[in-house]
Scaffold this motif. Structure first.
Motif, PDB file in Angstrom:
ATOM      1  N   UNK A  85      35.996  66.060  -7.186  1.00 28.48           N
ATOM      2  CA  UNK A  85      37.369  66.365  -6.812  1.00 28.48           C
ATOM      3  C   UNK A  85      37.736  65.966  -5.398  1.00 28.48           C
ATOM      4  N   UNK A  86      36.794  65.359  -4.660  1.00 31.97           N
ATOM      5  CA  UNK A  86      37.060  64.949  -3.281  1.00 31.97           C
ATOM      6  C   UNK A  86      37.044  63.433  -3.169  1.00 31.97           C
ATOM      7  N   UNK A  87      37.705  62.917  -2.140  1.00 25.94           N
ATOM      8  CA  UNK A  87      37.689  61.474  -1.884  1.00 25.94           C
ATOM      9  C   UNK A  87      37.128  61.184  -0.496  1.00 25.94           C
ATOM     10  N   UNK A  88      36.371  62.133   0.076  1.00 22.53           N
ATOM     11  CA  UNK A  88      35.815  61.962   1.408  1.00 22.53           C
ATOM     12  C   UNK A  88      34.304  62.183   1.419  1.00 22.53           C
ATOM     13  N   UNK A  89      33.635  61.337   2.166  1.00 20.77           N
ATOM     14  CA  UNK A  89      32.222  61.538   2.465  1.00 20.77           C
ATOM     15  C   UNK A  89      32.088  61.576   3.981  1.00 20.77           C
ATOM     16  N   UNK A  90      31.115  62.291   4.507  1.00 17.66           N
ATOM     17  CA  UNK A  90      30.979  62.427   5.958  1.00 17.66           C
ATOM     18  C   UNK A  90      29.563  62.079   6.412  1.00 17.66           C
ATOM     19  N   UNK A  91      29.499  61.498   7.588  1.00 12.44           N
ATOM     20  CA  UNK A  91      28.221  61.227   8.240  1.00 12.44           C
ATOM     21  C   UNK A  91      28.218  61.990   9.555  1.00 12.44           C
ATOM     22  N   UNK A  92      27.367  63.013   9.656  1.00  8.99           N
ATOM     23  CA  UNK A  92      27.278  63.851  10.858  1.00  8.99           C
ATOM     24  C   UNK A  92      26.216  63.283  11.786  1.00  8.99           C
ATOM     25  N   UNK A  93      26.533  63.219  13.090  1.00  6.89           N
ATOM     26  CA  UNK A  93      25.610  62.677  14.080  1.00  6.89           C
ATOM     27  C   UNK A  93      25.483  63.673  15.221  1.00  6.89           C
ATOM     28  N   UNK A  94      24.313  64.312  15.360  1.00  5.57           N
ATOM     29  CA  UNK A  94      24.068  65.244  16.453  1.00  5.57           C
ATOM     30  C   UNK A  94      23.864  64.504  17.765  1.00  5.57           C
ATOM     31  N   UNK A  95      24.565  64.926  18.813  1.00  9.26           N
ATOM     32  CA  UNK A  95      24.546  64.215  20.093  1.00  9.26           C
ATOM     33  C   UNK A  95      23.761  64.923  21.192  1.00  9.26           C
ATOM     34  N   UNK A  96      23.110  66.033  20.876  1.00  9.67           N
ATOM     35  CA  UNK A  96      22.278  66.684  21.887  1.00  9.67           C
ATOM     36  C   UNK A  96      21.089  65.786  22.226  1.00  9.67           C
ATOM     37  N   UNK A  97      20.548  65.905  23.432  1.00 10.19           N
ATOM     38  CA  UNK A  97      19.404  65.079  23.820  1.00 10.19           C
ATOM     39  C   UNK A  97      18.229  65.216  22.841  1.00 10.19           C
ATOM     40  N   UNK A  98      17.501  64.115  22.660  1.00 12.36           N
ATOM     41  CA  UNK A  98      16.338  64.075  21.779  1.00 12.36           C
ATOM     42  C   UNK A  98      15.071  64.232  22.607  1.00 12.36           C
ATOM     43  N   UNK A  99      14.129  65.027  22.115  1.00 14.25           N
ATOM     44  CA  UNK A  99      12.846  65.135  22.812  1.00 14.25           C
ATOM     45  C   UNK A  99      12.238  63.745  22.983  1.00 14.25           C
ATOM     46  N   UNK A 100      11.831  63.426  24.195  1.00 11.80           N
ATOM     47  CA  UNK A 100      11.303  62.092  24.484  1.00 11.80           C
ATOM     48  C   UNK A 100      10.090  61.764  23.616  1.00 11.80           C
ATOM     49  N   UNK A 101       9.318  62.780  23.252  1.00 14.67           N
ATOM     50  CA  UNK A 101       8.117  62.545  22.448  1.00 14.67           C
ATOM     51  C   UNK A 101       8.453  62.048  21.050  1.00 14.67           C
ATOM     52  N   UNK A 102       9.716  62.237  20.603  1.00 11.33           N
ATOM     53  CA  UNK A 102      10.128  61.787  19.272  1.00 11.33           C
ATOM     54  C   UNK A 102      10.701  60.368  19.285  1.00 11.33           C
ATOM     55  N   UNK A 103      10.915  59.821  20.472  1.00  9.86           N
ATOM     56  CA  UNK A 103      11.581  58.521  20.560  1.00  9.86           C
ATOM     57  C   UNK A 103      10.631  57.342  20.404  1.00  9.86           C
ATOM     58  N   UNK A 104       9.350  57.597  20.333  1.00  8.06           N
ATOM     59  CA  UNK A 104       8.351  56.541  20.197  1.00  8.06           C
ATOM     60  C   UNK A 104       6.957  57.147  20.276  1.00  8.06           C
ATOM     61  N   UNK A 105       5.982  56.319  20.481  1.00 10.37           N
ATOM     62  CA  UNK A 105       4.599  56.792  20.595  1.00 10.37           C
ATOM     63  C   UNK A 105       4.279  57.144  22.037  1.00 10.37           C
ATOM     64  N   UNK A 106       4.003  58.415  22.287  1.00 12.34           N
ATOM     65  CA  UNK A 106       3.700  58.877  23.645  1.00 12.34           C
ATOM     66  C   UNK A 106       2.252  58.556  24.004  1.00 12.34           C
ATOM     67  N   UNK A 107       2.050  58.071  25.238  1.00 12.90           N
ATOM     68  CA  UNK A 107       0.699  57.724  25.713  1.00 12.90           C
ATOM     69  C   UNK A 107       0.460  58.377  27.063  1.00 12.90           C
ATOM     70  N   UNK A 108      -0.624  59.131  27.155  1.00 10.75           N
ATOM     71  CA  UNK A 108      -0.998  59.753  28.420  1.00 10.75           C
ATOM     72  C   UNK A 108      -1.699  58.721  29.292  1.00 10.75           C
ATOM     73  N   UNK A 109      -1.243  58.591  30.522  1.00 12.55           N
ATOM     74  CA  UNK A 109      -1.876  57.681  31.470  1.00 12.55           C
ATOM     75  C   UNK A 109      -2.299  58.478  32.700  1.00 12.55           C
ATOM     76  N   UNK A 110      -2.980  57.820  33.605  1.00 15.79           N
ATOM     77  CA  UNK A 110      -3.434  58.498  34.817  1.00 15.79           C
ATOM     78  C   UNK A 110      -2.266  58.949  35.682  1.00 15.79           C
TER      79      UNK A 110
END
Length: 220
Positions: A85-110
């Motif tokens: 009964x609807x003619x709309x679909x929605x795409x929700x995009x959260x804009x809060x900051x993303x944890x840096x550890x989720x943005x790629x592969x984290x590597x511990x260095x000296x």
């Protein structure tokens, strides 16, 4: 009057609405009157396919622009398919900051932690709160820079405060590395317009599919 696909942002999210414009709807009015169920099915499939297309391409562009793994951006994109009964679909995009550890592969260095093209000097990658490791820094560290840790509130005892979420305990105040994605707002307008074009293309394909089914069923 339907103006077609559009977006409307708030402080923490940016939903994009996918819907056909009035001009596009006129293209299949006669067919819809003849076989309304078939036309409604075609429209629903077209909108839902456009949502999937938009989610993939928007995640790819935001990831490229911000230097974030595409899978991390996709976790912030939630598609709401067309309901009956609807003619709309929605795409929700959260804009809060993303944890840096989720943005790629984290590597511990000296000298700290690296993830993708970002470097966090003086930070460490460890499980401190929750059930997964993150990138942290002691706020007393000389290498602490609040700009690299958005939305981390540093306790008054540490002498620095950014006015956001506390990430500390009684032993030592900590800040969690996060990546701001506010700049992604600038992409919404152009992708809403592209979604309009994509929706019209898929709608024509889906209507043709339904028309061919109708003609085959009524042949002879």
């Amino acid at each position: 009057m339907s103006i077609g696909s559009f977006y409307k942002t708030s402080a923490s999210s940016g939903p994009i609405t996918i819907q056909p414009s009035t001009a596009d709807l006129k293209a299949f009015t006669d067919f819809a009157q003849l076989v309304p169920k078939a036309a409604a099915n075609a429209q629903r499939r077209a909108i839902n396919k456009t949502l999937g297309w938009l989610r993939t391409h928007l995640a790819r562009e935001v990831g490229r622009k911000e230097g974030i793994a595409m899978r991390a951006v996709r976790q912030r994109l939630r598609a709401y398919s067309v309901k009956a009964g609807s003619t709309q679909g929605k795409l929700w995009f959260g804009l809060n900051p993303i944890e840096a550890s989720r943005t790629g592969r984290a590597r511990q260095t000296a000298s700290g932690v690296s993830v993708g093209r970002r470097r966090y000097k003086g930070a460490f990658y460890k499980k401190v709160y929750g059930n997964r490791p993150d990138i942290w820094i002691r706020t007393a560290s000389k290498q602490f820079n609040a700009r690299d840790y958005p939305e981390s509130d540093i306790s008054a005892a540490a002498g620095v405060s950014s006015g956001w979420i506390a990430e500390n305990d009684n032993r030592f105040p900590l800040a969690k590395a996060k990546v701001a994605i506010e700049d992604a707002r600038s992409l919404f307008d152009s992708w809403a317009r592209r979604a309009d074009e994509r929706l019209l293309l898929i709608l024509k394909q889906e209507l043709n599919f339904e028309l061919q089914k109708y003609l085959r069923r009524n042949a002879g």
